[in-house]
Design a protein around this motif. Structure first.
Motif, PDB file in Angstrom:
ATOM      1  N   VAL A   1       7.785  -3.026   1.191  1.00 54.54           N
ATOM      2  CA  VAL A   1       7.682  -2.793  -0.251  1.00 54.54           C
ATOM      3  C   VAL A   1       7.647  -1.295  -0.541  1.00 54.54           C
ATOM      4  O   VAL A   1       8.353  -0.793  -1.425  1.00 54.54           O
ATOM      5  CB  VAL A   1       6.423  -3.485  -0.818  1.00 54.54           C
ATOM      6  CG1 VAL A   1       6.185  -3.071  -2.263  1.00 54.54           C
ATOM      7  CG2 VAL A   1       6.569  -4.999  -0.721  1.00 54.54           C
ATOM      8  N   ALA A   2       6.822  -0.546   0.209  1.00 56.47           N
ATOM      9  CA  ALA A   2       6.720   0.897  -0.002  1.00 56.47           C
ATOM     10  C   ALA A   2       8.029   1.595   0.352  1.00 56.47           C
ATOM     11  O   ALA A   2       8.482   2.499  -0.355  1.00 56.47           O
ATOM     12  CB  ALA A   2       5.571   1.465   0.830  1.00 56.47           C
TER      13      ALA A   2
ATOM     14  N   GLU B   1       2.018   0.919  -0.890  1.00 58.63           N
ATOM     15  CA  GLU B   1       1.501  -0.412  -1.216  1.00 58.63           C
ATOM     16  C   GLU B   1      -0.009  -0.430  -1.017  1.00 58.63           C
ATOM     17  O   GLU B   1      -0.510   0.024   0.015  1.00 58.63           O
ATOM     18  CB  GLU B   1       2.147  -1.480  -0.332  1.00 58.63           C
ATOM     19  CG  GLU B   1       1.689  -2.895  -0.662  1.00 58.63           C
ATOM     20  CD  GLU B   1       2.315  -3.955   0.222  1.00 58.63           C
ATOM     21  OE1 GLU B   1       2.013  -5.151   0.013  1.00 58.63           O
ATOM     22  OE2 GLU B   1       3.097  -3.586   1.133  1.00 58.63           O
TER      23      GLU B   1
ATOM     24  N   GLU C   1      -3.215  -3.031  -1.028  1.00 57.83           N
ATOM     25  CA  GLU C   1      -3.564  -4.447  -0.999  1.00 57.83           C
ATOM     26  C   GLU C   1      -4.354  -4.841  -2.254  1.00 57.83           C
ATOM     27  O   GLU C   1      -5.330  -4.183  -2.617  1.00 57.83           O
ATOM     28  CB  GLU C   1      -4.397  -4.751   0.253  1.00 57.83           C
ATOM     29  CG  GLU C   1      -4.628  -6.223   0.507  1.00 57.83           C
ATOM     30  CD  GLU C   1      -5.370  -6.454   1.819  1.00 57.83           C
ATOM     31  OE1 GLU C   1      -6.613  -6.367   1.794  1.00 57.83           O
ATOM     32  OE2 GLU C   1      -4.705  -6.672   2.847  1.00 57.83           O
TER      33      GLU C   1
ATOM     34  N   GLN D   1       5.252   3.805   3.859  1.00 61.56           N
ATOM     35  CA  GLN D   1       6.605   3.346   4.158  1.00 61.56           C
ATOM     36  C   GLN D   1       6.780   2.938   5.619  1.00 61.56           C
ATOM     37  O   GLN D   1       7.724   2.226   5.962  1.00 61.56           O
ATOM     38  CB  GLN D   1       7.629   4.442   3.805  1.00 61.56           C
ATOM     39  CG  GLN D   1       7.606   5.673   4.699  1.00 61.56           C
ATOM     40  CD  GLN D   1       6.615   6.739   4.252  1.00 61.56           C
ATOM     41  OE1 GLN D   1       5.683   6.447   3.518  1.00 61.56           O
ATOM     42  NE2 GLN D   1       6.827   7.962   4.680  1.00 61.56           N
TER      43      GLN D   1
ATOM     44  N   LYS E   1       1.809  -3.878  -7.876  1.00 61.25           N
ATOM     45  CA  LYS E   1       3.021  -3.081  -7.690  1.00 61.25           C
ATOM     46  C   LYS E   1       2.683  -1.782  -6.967  1.00 61.25           C
ATOM     47  O   LYS E   1       1.515  -1.386  -6.898  1.00 61.25           O
ATOM     48  CB  LYS E   1       3.692  -2.799  -9.034  1.00 61.25           C
ATOM     49  CG  LYS E   1       2.835  -2.027 -10.019  1.00 61.25           C
ATOM     50  CD  LYS E   1       3.575  -1.838 -11.338  1.00 61.25           C
ATOM     51  CE  LYS E   1       2.731  -1.042 -12.332  1.00 61.25           C
ATOM     52  NZ  LYS E   1       3.451  -0.838 -13.615  1.00 61.25           N
ATOM     53  N   PRO E   2       3.680  -1.109  -6.399  1.00 52.66           N
ATOM     54  CA  PRO E   2       3.424   0.132  -5.653  1.00 52.66           C
ATOM     55  C   PRO E   2       2.731   1.179  -6.519  1.00 52.66           C
ATOM     56  O   PRO E   2       2.962   1.272  -7.729  1.00 52.66           O
ATOM     57  CB  PRO E   2       4.817   0.585  -5.221  1.00 52.66           C
ATOM     58  CG  PRO E   2       5.639  -0.654  -5.211  1.00 52.66           C
ATOM     59  CD  PRO E   2       5.111  -1.503  -6.325  1.00 52.66           C
TER      60      PRO E   2
ATOM     61  N   LYS F   1      -0.818   0.756   2.717  1.00 55.69           N
ATOM     62  CA  LYS F   1       0.333   0.745   3.631  1.00 55.69           C
ATOM     63  C   LYS F   1       1.390   1.712   3.093  1.00 55.69           C
ATOM     64  O   LYS F   1       1.784   1.608   1.924  1.00 55.69           O
ATOM     65  CB  LYS F   1       0.917  -0.662   3.759  1.00 55.69           C
ATOM     66  CG  LYS F   1      -0.028  -1.673   4.398  1.00 55.69           C
ATOM     67  CD  LYS F   1       0.597  -3.064   4.474  1.00 55.69           C
ATOM     68  CE  LYS F   1      -0.371  -4.073   5.072  1.00 55.69           C
ATOM     69  NZ  LYS F   1       0.232  -5.440   5.130  1.00 55.69           N
TER      70      LYS F   1
ATOM     71  N   SER G   1       5.074  -0.838   5.454  1.00 50.11           N
ATOM     72  CA  SER G   1       5.323  -1.748   4.341  1.00 50.11           C
ATOM     73  C   SER G   1       6.769  -1.656   3.898  1.00 50.11           C
ATOM     74  O   SER G   1       7.255  -0.573   3.543  1.00 50.11           O
ATOM     75  CB  SER G   1       4.389  -1.419   3.169  1.00 50.11           C
ATOM     76  OG  SER G   1       4.806  -2.054   1.987  1.00 50.11           O
TER      77      SER G   1
END
Length: 794
Positions: free
Chosen positions: A98-99, A69, A71, A93, A75-76, A91, A96
């Protein structure tokens, strides 16, 4: 923190300048501008999953396993292709959700069609897909459909096998083939679920470097025919070692199981071979166990019989003592530093002889003088790193792809960054094209005249600081070439490097296994040099020979003519000499022959005493590569009973009541204490240019994969060798047709014709390949006149 590591392939950034500040998982750090996220994360100890990423390959973001991710981005992003900018907040995994979910989703997707045949896959136990499926994958799959299936395996070459259903389309193999090796013979074909690695129907993946794709494949899709189903990683004992095949000096890892070597891998050594090696170094190791001399033998009533070690040592000692002062020593070009040093000391002390040479090939007095003046005992001048940064590199009598493959890879890498590669030779080869090089045409044997008349533009290139001139061992066969090379280096200021083909030639040179040279490049005729060596050896200086002995063919002629009473021969194949008939006559006519050999050969068949010695896996030692860089290696098989050459020589010396250490550590320490010679050196040769032969002239060198003894019993590797052909110009080819018969004084060979960029009055054939061995079949050396006739007519 400040990170000063490599920012990625192709980067010319200075690590300590142009820094930017970024934040990764809450940690602020400084990195050079242009650094990839995945490289910066590694410096923090953060392991981001990846399959396609490799630090020596251009980013491609094919597998998407490394999503992170960033900032401000919607999207990733792939960490392997995302370049960091100043102020960027990243960020992984670990910080985050998300990641983490993105990585789990990609891993689930990659496993949809993967066969999960881990129990029978060669990669099992050392598989990044296994490891990262556990660390970055979901605990359960949601997929319950049928997986895709392909026929398995298929051969992309005789050596490399492909299981297509395992492939995750990371493109590591295709990028390596195109970017590193320059052999774009494999490519990703089709699209979607049918995407697969493949080759053209008429062009298999017969690259000299194909084995590297097996090693970097992250999922076991590519395997080697020689290792497939042979073992599992947890069954193997792994030992770091050094390649014995050429002077590149690659670091390797040797894996063995139950006392048998099962595979060899390239070992990470950024200063030398990086993470690569050639297929010869990777696969040509079966010679180590086949065709070996297993017991000492002595000749009685004209026949060899098995003898005990004490009996054989006593016979060798008595025969050599009787011939003391009239003994020649022939050392093969694959000796370690320690073994070559033992031969050098044994010759001067036990045999009272300076008749010694390590060069089992075409030689010349000019080369002897060149090596003594410019190479022996010299510190590292040119290096792999200097090749990468050189503005220009001139190649003389050197085809790196065949004769020093890692030099070729480094020059290709340098050429991709702007280094100008120029070659003086007869043929514009495919290897030169891969280095984006330029050919300066020279008829075989006429290289010296071309060098002395080199155009101003090329001289200007070489006059740039950091330029390098690399000259191969074949220059010894072209009169005046080595003298011209030395003159050119002096005139332009370019660094001069000598690149022999065999792994032990530079070792033997610095160890003193050449007539006229004591260890460290000391001239044997210099009183101070003799004093230094005598003190190290614990003998009076008066006991050392004080005049230059015979070298090269002079030893062979003296033995043939009865001027030498005995020969000590270690690791020599007679067919490698420029005149094999002379070599055979020398062995036949010598009154007494002692052979130290690990394989049965034409020498062991003729010798009076045969003493088995160790191969590289059975002993420790050191090679010096073309740079002059020590490449030490340990003993792979600790329980091996076969002794190294140095130990056997020390036993013979002891029976002759001459002190000679046989322990590798003692020899290494003794040679190290002597160090290089700091006194007056030999004068560089000033040999005039030789005249090229009349008519059609022969060009030749040894292909990397040929009929060499150390490649025997490896059929998969042999099947990937380049075909034996005769290369001629387009004009000559039009006159000859599809085949040509090349005739020399000893006979003829008939070969397919291949068109090349070369002059009309030259022909190239391989020096030692199936169907063409120029020394025995034709009775010639490169630069000689030959006759060409169309088809199979004699």
């Amino acid at each position: 923190m400040t990170v000063t590591s490599n920012s990625g392939p192709g980067s010319d950034l200075e690590m300590a300048t142009d820094l930017i500040t970024v934040v990764i998982d809450g940690v602020e750090m400084q990195v050079p501008k242009g650094t990839l996220v995945i490289r910066a994360a590694e410096q923090l100890g953060i392991e981001v999953p990846r399959f396609c990423d490799h630090p020596l390959l251009d980013p491609v973001a094919a597998c998407r396993a490394c999503l992170i991710e960033v900032e401000g981005m919607p999207k990733p992003q792939p960490a392997c292709a995302q370049v960091l900018n100043d102020g960027m907040n990243v960020k992984t995994q670990y910080a985050s959700e998300v990641a983490r979910l993105a990585q789990e989703g990609v891993m689930e997707f990659l496993l949809l069609n993967h066969p999960l045949d881990c129990p029978v896959c060669d990669k099992g136990g050392e598989c990044p897909l296994q490891n990262q499926a556990m660390s970055a994958g979901r605990p359960e799959t949601r997929f319950d459909g049928e997986k895709r299936e392909f026929d398995k395996p298929i051969n992309v070459s005789a050596q490399i096998l492909l299981d297509r259903e395992r492939c995750v389309s990371c493109a590591r193999c295709t990028r390596f083939a195109e970017q590193i090796a320059g052999d774009p013979m494999i490519e990703l074909l089709e699209r979607g679920a049918q995407q697969q690695v493949g080759t053209a129907d008429d062009e298999p993946f017969d690259s000299y470097f194909s084995g590297n794709t097996v090693q970097i494949c992250p999922v076991g899709a590519l395997t080697s025919a020689s290792y497939r189903f042979r073992s599992r990683p947890f069954d193997l004992v792994s030992v770091p070692t050094t390649c014995e095949h050429c002077a590149s000096g690659c670091s390797l890892r040797t894996d063995y199981r139950r006392g048998v070597v099962t595979r060899r891998l390239a070992w990470d050594d950024p200063e030398v071979n990086e993470e690569w090696n050639c297929d010869k170094g990777r696969f040509a190791f079966t010679y180590q166990r086949n065709g070996r001399v297993e017991h000492p033998m002595i000749r009685e009533n004209g026949e060899l019989r098995v003898a005990s070690w004490p009996e054989a040592i006593d016979a060798a000692a008595r025969g050599l003592a009787a011939a003391r002062g009239q003994v020649g020593v022939l050392v093969g070009g694959r000796s370690t530093v320690e073994d070559a040093y033992a031969y050098a000391r044994f010759a001067r002390t036990a045999l009272a002889s300076d008749d010694i040479d390590f060069r089992v090939r075409e030689t010349a007095d000019e080369e002897t003088a060149f090596l003594a003046a410019r190479v022996a005992g010299s510190p590292v001048a040119a290096s792999y790193d200097s090749l990468e940064t050189a503005p220009a590199v001139l190649l003389v009598a050197l085809e790196p792809e065949d004769e020093s493959p890692i030099v070729f890879l480094r020059l290709r890498k340098a050429a991709r960054s702007g280094t100008k590669v120029v070659s003086v030779g007869a043929v514009a080869t495919t290897g030169l094209a891969k280095m984006s090089g330029t050919l300066v045409p020279a008829r075989p044997g006429g290289e010296a005249a071309v060098l002395r008349a080199l155009d101003d533009d090329t001289r200007a290139l070489l006059s740039q600081p950091g330029s390098v001139i690399m000259v191969g061992e074949r220059a010894a066969g072209a009169q005046g070439t080595l003298s011209a090379v030395a003159e050119l280096a002096d005139a332009t200021g370019a660094t001069l490097a000598w690149v022999p083909r065999r792994a032990g030639e530079r070792s033997a040179l610095d160890a003193g296994a050449l007539a006229g040279l004591l260890p460290g490049g000391r001239p044997i005729e210099d009183p101070q040099a003799r004093e230094q060596v005598a003190a190290a050896w614990g003998i009076p200086a008066s006991d050392l020979p004080a005049v230059n002995g015979r070298s090269g063919d002079a030893i062979l002629r003296a033995a043939r003519d009865g001027e030498l009473s005995a020969l000590v021969v270690g690791g020599v194949e007679l067919v490698d000499y420029a005149d094999p008939t002379l070599a055979e006559e020398a062995i036949d006519n010598a009154g007494f022959v002692v052979s130290l050999e690990n394989h049965h050969s034409a020498v062991t068949e003729r010798a009076d005493v045969v003493l088995p010695v160790a191969v590289v896996t059975e002993k420790a030692g050191t090679f010096l590569n073309w740079e002059g860089r020590p490449r030490p290696f340990g003993q792979v098989f600790r329980d091996a009973l076969t002794m190294g050459d140095a130990k056997v020589l020390s036993m013979i010396a002891a029976a002759m009541e001459i002190p000679l250490p046989g322990d590798v550590r003692v020899l290494r320490a003794e040679l190290g204490a002597l160090g290089p010679w700091a006194g007056n050196r030999f004068q560089a040769p000033t040999t005039p240019s030789g005249a090229a032969s009349e008519g059609t002239v022969l060009a030749s060198w040894r292909l990397l994969l040929d009929s060499g003894l150390m490649q025997e019993d490896e059929p998969h590797l042999a099947a990937t060798a380049r075909p034996t052909v005769a290369m001629v110009s387009a004009t000559t080819a039009a006159a000859l047709g599809e085949t040509v018969t090349v005739t020399g004084p000893a006979g003829s060979v008939t070969l397919p014709v291949q068109v090349a960029d070369m002059s009309d009055d030259a022909v190239w054939v391989p020096m030692n390949s199936p169907g063409c061995h120029i020394h025995t079949d034709l009775g010639v050396t490169p630069g000689a006149s030959v006759r060409l006739t169309a088809g199979g007519a004699a």
